[in-house]
Design a protein around this motif. Sequence first.
Motif, PDB file in Angstrom:
ATOM      1  N   ARG A   1       0.842  -1.194   0.000  1.00  8.03           N
ATOM      2  CA  ARG A   1       0.000   0.000   0.000  1.00  8.03           C
ATOM      3  C   ARG A   1       0.880   1.249   0.000  1.00  8.03           C
ATOM      4  O   ARG A   1       1.789   1.370   0.833  1.00  8.03           O
ATOM      5  CB  ARG A   1      -0.879  -0.014   1.245  1.00  8.03           C
TER       6      ARG A   1
ATOM      7  N   MET B   1       1.272   7.421   1.145  1.00 10.09           N
ATOM      8  CA  MET B   1       0.595   8.723   1.204  1.00 10.09           C
ATOM      9  C   MET B   1      -0.906   8.540   1.453  1.00 10.09           C
ATOM     10  O   MET B   1      -1.649   8.076   0.597  1.00 10.09           O
ATOM     11  CB  MET B   1       0.915   9.395  -0.122  1.00 10.09           C
ATOM     12  N   LEU B   2      -1.335   8.852   2.676  1.00  8.31           N
ATOM     13  CA  LEU B   2      -2.717   8.569   3.049  1.00  8.31           C
ATOM     14  C   LEU B   2      -3.583   9.821   3.174  1.00  8.31           C
ATOM     15  O   LEU B   2      -4.786   9.736   3.375  1.00  8.31           O
ATOM     16  CB  LEU B   2      -2.744   7.794   4.377  1.00  8.31           C
ATOM     17  N   VAL B   3      -2.950  11.012   3.060  1.00  5.66           N
ATOM     18  CA  VAL B   3      -3.709  12.260   3.170  1.00  5.66           C
ATOM     19  C   VAL B   3      -4.335  12.567   1.809  1.00  5.66           C
ATOM     20  O   VAL B   3      -3.682  12.398   0.787  1.00  5.66           O
ATOM     21  CB  VAL B   3      -2.763  13.412   3.577  1.00  5.66           C
ATOM     22  N   PRO B   4      -5.616  12.972   1.797  1.00  5.81           N
ATOM     23  CA  PRO B   4      -6.218  13.297   0.498  1.00  5.81           C
ATOM     24  C   PRO B   4      -5.452  14.431  -0.182  1.00  5.81           C
ATOM     25  O   PRO B   4      -4.994  15.357   0.489  1.00  5.81           O
ATOM     26  CB  PRO B   4      -7.649  13.712   0.842  1.00  5.81           C
ATOM     27  N   SER B   5      -5.315  14.339  -1.487  1.00  8.96           N
ATOM     28  CA  SER B   5      -4.567  15.381  -2.193  1.00  8.96           C
ATOM     29  C   SER B   5      -5.407  16.646  -2.316  1.00  8.96           C
ATOM     30  O   SER B   5      -6.641  16.596  -2.272  1.00  8.96           O
ATOM     31  CB  SER B   5      -4.170  14.886  -3.578  1.00  8.96           C
TER      32      SER B   5
ATOM     33  N   ALA C   1      -5.886   4.750   2.556  1.00  9.66           N
ATOM     34  CA  ALA C   1      -6.000   4.456   3.985  1.00  9.66           C
ATOM     35  C   ALA C   1      -7.214   3.585   4.268  1.00  9.66           C
ATOM     36  O   ALA C   1      -7.289   2.921   5.297  1.00  9.66           O
ATOM     37  CB  ALA C   1      -6.100   5.765   4.769  1.00  9.66           C
TER      38      ALA C   1
ATOM     39  N   TYR D   1      -2.868  23.984   3.097  1.00  3.61           N
ATOM     40  CA  TYR D   1      -2.928  22.565   2.752  1.00  3.61           C
ATOM     41  C   TYR D   1      -1.613  21.868   3.077  1.00  3.61           C
ATOM     42  O   TYR D   1      -1.599  20.747   3.603  1.00  3.61           O
ATOM     43  CB  TYR D   1      -3.274  22.356   1.275  1.00  3.61           C
TER      44      TYR D   1
ATOM     45  N   ILE E   1       0.211  18.385  -5.899  1.00  3.28           N
ATOM     46  CA  ILE E   1      -0.225  18.067  -4.527  1.00  3.28           C
ATOM     47  C   ILE E   1      -1.689  17.630  -4.541  1.00  3.28           C
ATOM     48  O   ILE E   1      -2.428  18.010  -5.397  1.00  3.28           O
ATOM     49  CB  ILE E   1      -0.087  19.240  -3.525  1.00  3.28           C
TER      50      ILE E   1
END
Lengths: 518, 102
Positions: free
Chosen positions: A414, A417-421, A509, B67, B102
């Motif tokens: 997996r 990077m688990l933070v929403p872009s 995630a 952000y 990003i």
Amino acid sequence: MPRVKELNRIRSSPPIMMDSADAPSSPASSEPAVFSSDGPMESAGIDNYQAPRMKRKFGGAWWDKRDGSAHHNDSGRDATSKKTKLKRNIDSGVWMHSDDTDNDAIAYSLPIAPNPPSEEHDYESDKYDSSQSLENFVHDMVDDGLACHSESYDLTDLGLVDKDLSPLGGLSALIKPPLDPGSRVPGKEYYRSMLPQILLNLSKNSLSRLTPSLFTIEHLTTLMLPNNDIKELPPQIGRLTNLTLLDVCNNRLRSLPYDIIKMLTPRGKLERLSLMGNDLFEMASLHRIITLDSESLLHTTTFERRKAYLDSYRTGLLEGDSAAAVCLTKYLEEVEKVCDPDQVSLYSKISIAGTKETQTPLFHIGNTAPTYYDDAGRRLRGSPRQPTGDGCTADVIVKMKDGTWGSPSSWFSRPGMLVPSLFSLCGKTALEHLSTLETRAMMARSGVELFNLDRFLDIADDNHELVFGPFRNCHQCGKKYVVARAEWLEFWYRPVNFVPFRVEVCSWACVPDEVALE
Amino acid sequence: MATINLTEFVTLESSDGFEFKVLRSAACLAGTIKKALDPSYGFREESEGRIKLATINGVTLEKVCEYLYYHQKHAEAKDVPDMEIPPELCLELLIAADYLDI
Ligand SMILES: [Zn+2]
């Protein structure tokens, strides 16, 4: 009488229907209102105005009526006769082909067109042509059904397409008819729930993606959709929490949306799920399980003996293909967790430990390795694919007490990077306020071309096809999303099928560790 | 002391002349900024620790910086709440996000 034969042929496979004869509509103290859909036209004449007329009951018992000529000239005056029931089903409208010329089966598959209230009708020339009138027909049927509190609706073999179904949402307003005890003291049966149990039979039409309003009928308990053209069930089906029977035989399904898992017994109320005649994904080498079963597993009486048999079977297998043994072992492990193993046979209902009730079991067997996607829906390089093509089988990973079976030679881990872009957050916000069309137009005006945004909006449009809006709901966390970031198939055992459920999630995630980790 | 400050923060400058001092670690979450600051590329930005973003205006860049910090704060978290995006900014932010990766 060639037409009788024809009629019987066409109507030879009656769907499961509720008996409408017990609906207490006839003994009402006042005359029922006259609707265009009441009896046949001739029964509403001056001469018999006072005669009681029955409302049309959809899904009445015409199929056990073998007298095909009955609908010709029966007046429908005898409210208790079977002929009347037959009448009620096919009344109110215009026959495609008039009775005297008709020798044609088509007339019965498209029986009724709505009768516009203020027009004189030429029954001969009134050709059924516009699709609009089918929707109107459904609309009228819903109105009539609401008026007479009918719980059963038969829309079999009408050539309906998805948009014709939209008036069905009206059925969410249906309540059971209040019983009138008359002058007697009301008995126990008068104190009952007003909640209806709605049956909807949409067999043999041309439905492919259904319609949003269908999923607003809270008290739909039986939904029959066999012999349509459904490739994928909308996830909104999960809103039909009172469904006890869902028949989707003979469609084009490859898998089911994961939303159905929580509807199935013992978690939900859905007891009967009929899937025959679809091209569902199969676990690789599944046929070996079937061979094994039929040989002797079913006849082995106790859990211990089945396990012993299985062990001997497993040791007999070399390292090659052991899918069958693996799936059965997993199955027995799952069974052991929840129920009294002595009561269990693979093809029968089980009794859950501690309860007397028998329920159809539902056990997780395994899943495919997940596919990961980027923000714009592109498969990450090196991430495995899900099965797609015709006849394609799924490589399933089964995790058991003594190890994992079916792990791929290289495991794609997996992404971290688990933070929403920011891109996906903004895309989501944009579609909360604008349509994809407006978003495209505004981007065009700004003069900037974003390839990823185009893909993002294309996926939103695809979502529209399936879920009737740009957003889907994550199967793991429930949040709405546009682009699925991971998907996989889960196989659950539900006698007598290994059913593939497709799981799609909003972020990396949301892939649970059991699926994400080797 | 001064040298530490120089390396710890970078300056992002908007098209309309607004400047934002951002932690280098947060700024580098944006692929494009990270590249620009990578010494092996030898851009002038690297020596100055200052990046001019000619396509992003001040209002948008402020949100971009928010952000970057949001991302850094939640990098280890499992259940991340969505950051609020003002609807009127979302198209400009989309363009910025696409450019900055990003
Ligand atoms: Zn999620």
